[in-house]
Design a protein around this motif. Structure first.
Motif, PDB file in Angstrom:
ATOM      1  N   ALA A  32       0.831  -1.205   0.000  1.00 21.20           N
ATOM      2  CA  ALA A  32       0.000   0.000   0.000  1.00 21.20           C
ATOM      3  C   ALA A  32       0.866   1.256   0.000  1.00 21.20           C
ATOM      4  O   ALA A  32       0.549   2.244  -0.678  1.00 21.20           O
ATOM      5  CB  ALA A  32      -0.940  -0.003   1.211  1.00 21.20           C
ATOM      6  N   ALA A  33       1.961   1.244   0.738  1.00 22.40           N
ATOM      7  CA  ALA A  33       2.867   2.397   0.767  1.00 22.40           C
ATOM      8  C   ALA A  33       3.493   2.630  -0.596  1.00 22.40           C
ATOM      9  O   ALA A  33       3.627   3.777  -1.045  1.00 22.40           O
ATOM     10  CB  ALA A  33       3.943   2.195   1.834  1.00 22.40           C
ATOM     11  N   ILE A  34       3.865   1.554  -1.287  1.00 20.61           N
ATOM     12  CA  ILE A  34       4.433   1.702  -2.627  1.00 20.61           C
ATOM     13  C   ILE A  34       3.397   2.316  -3.558  1.00 20.61           C
ATOM     14  O   ILE A  34       3.714   3.210  -4.350  1.00 20.61           O
ATOM     15  CB  ILE A  34       4.937   0.345  -3.163  1.00 20.61           C
ATOM     16  CG1 ILE A  34       6.214  -0.031  -2.407  1.00 20.61           C
ATOM     17  CG2 ILE A  34       5.190   0.397  -4.670  1.00 20.61           C
ATOM     18  CD1 ILE A  34       6.730  -1.414  -2.706  1.00 20.61           C
ATOM     19  N   ALA A  43      11.264   6.980  -2.889  1.00 17.68           N
ATOM     20  CA  ALA A  43      10.382   6.617  -1.777  1.00 17.68           C
ATOM     21  C   ALA A  43      10.003   5.140  -1.877  1.00 17.68           C
ATOM     22  O   ALA A  43       9.926   4.441  -0.864  1.00 17.68           O
ATOM     23  CB  ALA A  43       9.143   7.502  -1.766  1.00 17.68           C
ATOM     24  N   VAL A  44       9.784   4.671  -3.112  1.00 18.28           N
ATOM     25  CA  VAL A  44       9.507   3.243  -3.332  1.00 18.28           C
ATOM     26  C   VAL A  44      10.713   2.421  -2.884  1.00 18.28           C
ATOM     27  O   VAL A  44      10.566   1.414  -2.193  1.00 18.28           O
ATOM     28  CB  VAL A  44       9.161   2.974  -4.810  1.00 18.28           C
ATOM     29  CG1 VAL A  44       9.071   1.471  -5.089  1.00 18.28           C
ATOM     30  CG2 VAL A  44       7.853   3.671  -5.189  1.00 18.28           C
ATOM     31  N   ALA A  50      13.170  -1.067   3.663  1.00 22.78           N
ATOM     32  CA  ALA A  50      12.785  -1.398   5.036  1.00 22.78           C
ATOM     33  C   ALA A  50      12.619  -2.908   5.197  1.00 22.78           C
ATOM     34  O   ALA A  50      12.849  -3.454   6.279  1.00 22.78           O
ATOM     35  CB  ALA A  50      11.495  -0.674   5.411  1.00 22.78           C
ATOM     36  N   ALA A  51      12.244  -3.586   4.113  1.00 19.86           N
ATOM     37  CA  ALA A  51      12.090  -5.041   4.145  1.00 19.86           C
ATOM     38  C   ALA A  51      13.400  -5.749   3.822  1.00 19.86           C
ATOM     39  O   ALA A  51      13.709  -6.787   4.402  1.00 19.86           O
ATOM     40  CB  ALA A  51      11.008  -5.472   3.155  1.00 19.86           C
ATOM     41  N   GLU A  70       3.023  -1.591 -11.347  1.00 18.49           N
ATOM     42  CA  GLU A  70       2.280  -2.847 -11.189  1.00 18.49           C
ATOM     43  C   GLU A  70       1.527  -2.934  -9.869  1.00 18.49           C
ATOM     44  O   GLU A  70       0.575  -3.694  -9.755  1.00 18.49           O
ATOM     45  CB  GLU A  70       3.229  -4.039 -11.350  1.00 18.49           C
ATOM     46  CG  GLU A  70       3.735  -4.165 -12.781  1.00 18.49           C
ATOM     47  CD  GLU A  70       4.463  -5.457 -13.040  1.00 18.49           C
ATOM     48  OE1 GLU A  70       4.115  -6.495 -12.426  1.00 18.49           O
ATOM     49  OE2 GLU A  70       5.392  -5.437 -13.875  1.00 18.49           O
ATOM     50  N   LEU A  71       1.944  -2.163  -8.871  1.00 17.46           N
ATOM     51  CA  LEU A  71       1.283  -2.225  -7.561  1.00 17.46           C
ATOM     52  C   LEU A  71       0.286  -1.097  -7.329  1.00 17.46           C
ATOM     53  O   LEU A  71      -0.331  -1.026  -6.277  1.00 17.46           O
ATOM     54  CB  LEU A  71       2.329  -2.245  -6.442  1.00 17.46           C
ATOM     55  CG  LEU A  71       3.199  -3.504  -6.402  1.00 17.46           C
ATOM     56  CD1 LEU A  71       4.217  -3.410  -5.283  1.00 17.46           C
ATOM     57  CD2 LEU A  71       2.336  -4.756  -6.262  1.00 17.46           C
TER      58      LEU A  71
END
Length: 72
Positions: A32-34, A43-44, A50-51, A70-71
């Motif tokens: 959702a953040a992406i 930012a992406v 973070a992961a 795509e997201l």
């Protein structure tokens, strides 16, 4: 297409898989953040970082744009 983007319809977990078969998984909140930062490649990268910081560091701007597209 240089990155395979797979989203599980049941869990919402997203797998990002490079051509060399390295991969990372993102939780639904990260997906959702992406989507929210789709127009901001760095930012992406930060969300993916973070992961998995090493995976994110290797992504090109073109790959980041593809993932965001795509997201959305």
């Amino acid at each position: 297409m240089t990155i395979r983007v797979e989203v599980c319809s049941e869990t919402g977990v997203c797998s990002l898989i490079r051509l060399d078969n390295t991969k990372t998984d993102l939780l639904p909140g990260e997906v959702a953040a992406i989507a929210a930062f789709a127009e901001q490649p760095e930012a992406v990268r930060a969300v993916i970082g973070a992961a998995d910081d090493a995976f994110a560091a290797r992504l090109t701007t073109t790959e980041l744009e593809q993932i965001a597209r795509e997201l959305r």
